[in-house]
Design an enzyme around this catalytic site. Structure first.
Site, PDB file in Angstrom:
ATOM      1  N   LYS A  68      53.759  35.381  40.361  1.00 17.28           N
ATOM      2  CA  LYS A  68      55.145  35.690  39.954  1.00 17.28           C
ATOM      3  C   LYS A  68      55.836  36.141  41.173  1.00 17.28           C
ATOM      4  O   LYS A  68      57.165  36.076  41.468  1.00 17.28           O
ATOM      5  CB  LYS A  68      55.195  36.729  38.748  1.00 17.28           C
ATOM      6  CG  LYS A  68      54.803  35.936  37.515  1.00 17.28           C
ATOM      7  CD  LYS A  68      54.870  37.212  36.388  1.00 17.28           C
ATOM      8  CE  LYS A  68      54.070  36.414  35.191  1.00 17.28           C
ATOM      9  NZ  LYS A  68      54.686  37.165  34.086  1.00 17.28           N
ATOM     10  N   ASP A 104      60.268  38.753  31.420  1.00 14.62           N
ATOM     11  CA  ASP A 104      58.912  39.695  30.980  1.00 14.62           C
ATOM     12  C   ASP A 104      59.534  40.879  30.491  1.00 14.62           C
ATOM     13  O   ASP A 104      59.048  41.587  29.260  1.00 14.62           O
ATOM     14  CB  ASP A 104      57.996  39.896  31.973  1.00 14.62           C
ATOM     15  CG  ASP A 104      56.971  38.687  32.187  1.00 14.62           C
ATOM     16  OD1 ASP A 104      56.822  38.042  31.127  1.00 14.62           O
ATOM     17  OD2 ASP A 104      56.334  38.778  33.224  1.00 14.62           O
TER      18      ASP A 104
HETATM   19  P1  NDP Z   1      48.891  39.521  39.136  1.00 10.85           P
HETATM   20  O1  NDP Z   1      47.747  38.753  39.597  1.00 10.85           O
HETATM   21  O2  NDP Z   1      50.296  39.638  39.760  1.00 10.85           O
HETATM   22  O3  NDP Z   1      48.432  41.326  39.364  1.00 10.85           O
HETATM   23  C1  NDP Z   1      47.187  41.746  38.731  1.00 10.85           C
HETATM   24  C2  NDP Z   1      47.192  43.194  38.659  1.00 10.85           C
HETATM   25  O4  NDP Z   1      45.881  43.401  38.092  1.00 10.85           O
HETATM   26  C3  NDP Z   1      47.190  43.833  39.808  1.00 10.85           C
HETATM   27  O5  NDP Z   1      47.853  44.956  39.664  1.00 10.85           O
HETATM   28  C4  NDP Z   1      45.647  44.076  40.335  1.00 10.85           C
HETATM   29  O6  NDP Z   1      45.496  45.342  41.304  1.00 10.85           O
HETATM   30  C5  NDP Z   1      45.028  44.352  38.817  1.00 10.85           C
HETATM   31  N1  NDP Z   1      43.614  44.209  38.793  1.00 10.85           N
HETATM   32  C6  NDP Z   1      43.076  43.134  39.044  1.00 10.85           C
HETATM   33  N2  NDP Z   1      41.793  43.033  38.736  1.00 10.85           N
HETATM   34  C7  NDP Z   1      41.559  44.340  38.712  1.00 10.85           C
HETATM   35  C8  NDP Z   1      40.398  45.077  38.486  1.00 10.85           C
HETATM   36  N3  NDP Z   1      39.100  44.806  38.364  1.00 10.85           N
HETATM   37  N4  NDP Z   1      40.609  46.498  38.365  1.00 10.85           N
HETATM   38  C9  NDP Z   1      41.837  46.986  38.485  1.00 10.85           C
HETATM   39  N5  NDP Z   1      42.898  46.311  38.740  1.00 10.85           N
HETATM   40  C10 NDP Z   1      42.770  45.128  38.886  1.00 10.85           C
HETATM   41  O7  NDP Z   1      49.004  39.324  37.540  1.00 10.85           O
HETATM   42  P2  NDP Z   1      50.151  39.481  36.687  1.00 10.85           P
HETATM   43  O8  NDP Z   1      50.771  40.885  36.936  1.00 10.85           O
HETATM   44  O9  NDP Z   1      51.097  38.374  36.493  1.00 10.85           O
HETATM   45  O10 NDP Z   1      49.497  39.532  35.054  1.00 10.85           O
HETATM   46  C11 NDP Z   1      48.656  40.814  34.518  1.00 10.85           C
HETATM   47  C12 NDP Z   1      48.254  40.411  33.353  1.00 10.85           C
HETATM   48  O11 NDP Z   1      49.555  40.785  32.246  1.00 10.85           O
HETATM   49  C13 NDP Z   1      47.707  39.272  32.992  1.00 10.85           C
HETATM   50  O12 NDP Z   1      46.620  39.579  32.016  1.00 10.85           O
HETATM   51  C14 NDP Z   1      48.641  38.495  32.125  1.00 10.85           C
HETATM   52  O13 NDP Z   1      48.088  37.602  31.170  1.00 10.85           O
HETATM   53  C15 NDP Z   1      49.570  39.506  31.555  1.00 10.85           C
HETATM   54  N6  NDP Z   1      50.832  39.170  31.086  1.00 10.85           N
HETATM   55  C16 NDP Z   1      51.232  39.042  29.770  1.00 10.85           C
HETATM   56  C17 NDP Z   1      52.539  38.654  29.534  1.00 10.85           C
HETATM   57  C18 NDP Z   1      53.016  38.471  28.103  1.00 10.85           C
HETATM   58  O14 NDP Z   1      53.991  37.952  27.972  1.00 10.85           O
HETATM   59  N7  NDP Z   1      52.194  38.992  27.132  1.00 10.85           N
HETATM   60  C19 NDP Z   1      53.498  38.477  30.373  1.00 10.85           C
HETATM   61  C20 NDP Z   1      52.829  38.568  31.684  1.00 10.85           C
HETATM   62  C21 NDP Z   1      51.677  39.095  32.174  1.00 10.85           C
HETATM   63  P3  NDP Z   1      45.533  45.177  42.613  1.00 10.85           P
HETATM   64  O15 NDP Z   1      46.772  45.157  43.224  1.00 10.85           O
HETATM   65  O16 NDP Z   1      44.676  46.431  43.068  1.00 10.85           O
HETATM   66  O17 NDP Z   1      44.843  43.766  43.040  1.00 10.85           O
END
Ligand code: NDP
Length: 274
Positions: A68, A104
């Site tokens: 995104k 979103d």
């Molecule tokens: P991104 O890849 O952009 O961001 C991922 C986030 O998760 C970052 O903040 C990352 O932290 C964190 N993260 C990943 N692994 C870990 C871990 N092991 N421990 C702690 N933090 C972790 O993904 P998105 O933001 O696009 O999506 C996030 C979630 O939201 C997904 O599950 C997605 O399916 C869901 N979603 C649902 C929507 C809906 O309409 N229901 C719409 C949009 C998203 P760091 O920065 O430290 O790496």
């Protein structure tokens, strides 16, 4: 014969995604010819796959994790919600190229307010994650009148960047997971991390939910379970996955492409029957 629109979802992983079913259902209900594919796409492949998609007739797309924020640079125009979020979840093809939008925030606020009856005015909100999804929902939460937003992220620099982008220093604080032991309680706790996908959901302290709090995971299906299990164990008053948000953000994207808003409530009920 009416035109057949070609739309798609790009992201990784996307095997679990319900977006294709939702968009095909919307189109079927409204008599619109639509092909909607899920295209598994790692970040480095996005520019080439999007260009190919357009060359083959693609005119609308959704983006999911982890694309995104990266997608901003591929847009020739940004609509206000995408500009403010610094993240794009919807691409609309115009005469000038891709126009990027973000639905979103609308999807979350709609699910919280209309489907779950959650009051937001003055709420103390904890948002776990600072990736593309968190960027999309944070401005909408502030606009909805919450009292304070605490952004918690593993990578603190990313939380800091989001805090700066929100430019609302009076209401937005940041922290790391280790700091949560000394924070709270919160009226609304949102999990916007993708931690469940790598099987490493962070341990959260049990005292975080305030009396009457709602714990909400933006994910749905299996990916929402670790956070919802934690929330239930704490005795949080309400627990929800992000299925309602998914349907509402999809309905908004559908409206951007087709100029008509589908009946999201009936599609949410249909998905819940499965
Ligand atoms: P991104 O890849 O952009 O961001 C991922 C986030 O998760 C970052 O903040 C990352 O932290 C964190 N993260 C990943 N692994 C870990 C871990 N092991 N421990 C702690 N933090 C972790 O993904 P998105 O933001 O696009 O999506 C996030 C979630 O939201 C997904 O599950 C997605 O399916 C869901 N979603 C649902 C929507 C809906 O309409 N229901 C719409 C949009 C998203 P760091 O920065 O430290 O790496």
């Amino acid at each position: 014969m009416s035109k057949c629109f070609q739309h798609a979802l790009f992201g990784q992983p996307i095997g679990h995604s319900l977006s294709p079913r939702i968009h095909r259902r919307f189109a079927g209900m409204l008599g619109i010819q639509l092909r909607y594919d899920a295209i598994e796409t790692p970040p480095e492949a996005l520019p080439a796959r999007l260009a190919r998609f357009h060359a083959e007739g693609g005119s609308g797309a959704n983006l999911t994790l982890p694309l995104k924020e990266q997608a901003l640079a591929l847009c020739q125009q940004l609509r206000p919600a995408a500009q403010r979020a610094g993240a794009v979840n919807t691409l609309i093809r115009t005469a000038h190229g891709w126009s990027g939008d973000n639905t979103d925030g609308f999807g979350l606020i709609c699910d919280l307010g209309f489907h779950l009856g959650q009051r937001l005015q003055g709420c103390r909100v904890l948002l776990l994650g600072a990736g593309g999804a968190a960027r999309g929902v944070a401005p909408a939460l502030l606009d909805a009148g919450i009292g304070k937003l605490t952004l918690c992220n593993r990578n603190l620099a990313r939380a800091q960047a989001l805090q700066q982008a929100l430019a609302d220093s009076g209401r937005v604080a940041i922290c790391g997971f280790a700091d949560l032991a000394a924070l709270g309680p919160f009226d609304l706790i949102l999990n916007a991390t993708s931690a469940a996908y790598d099987g490493a959901f962070p341990a959260l302290p049990p005292h975080l939910p305030a009396a009457g709090a709602l714990a909400y995971d933006l994910s749905y299906g299996q990916a929402a379970q670790p956070f919802l299990r934690w929330a239930k164990a704490t005795g949080a008053a309400g627990c929800s996955d992000g299925l309602g948000m998914l349907v509402e953000q999809a309905a908004e994207a559908f409206q951007r492409w087709h100029g008509i808003r589908p009946d999201s409530r009936s599609v949410l009920a249909w998905l819940k029957q499965d």
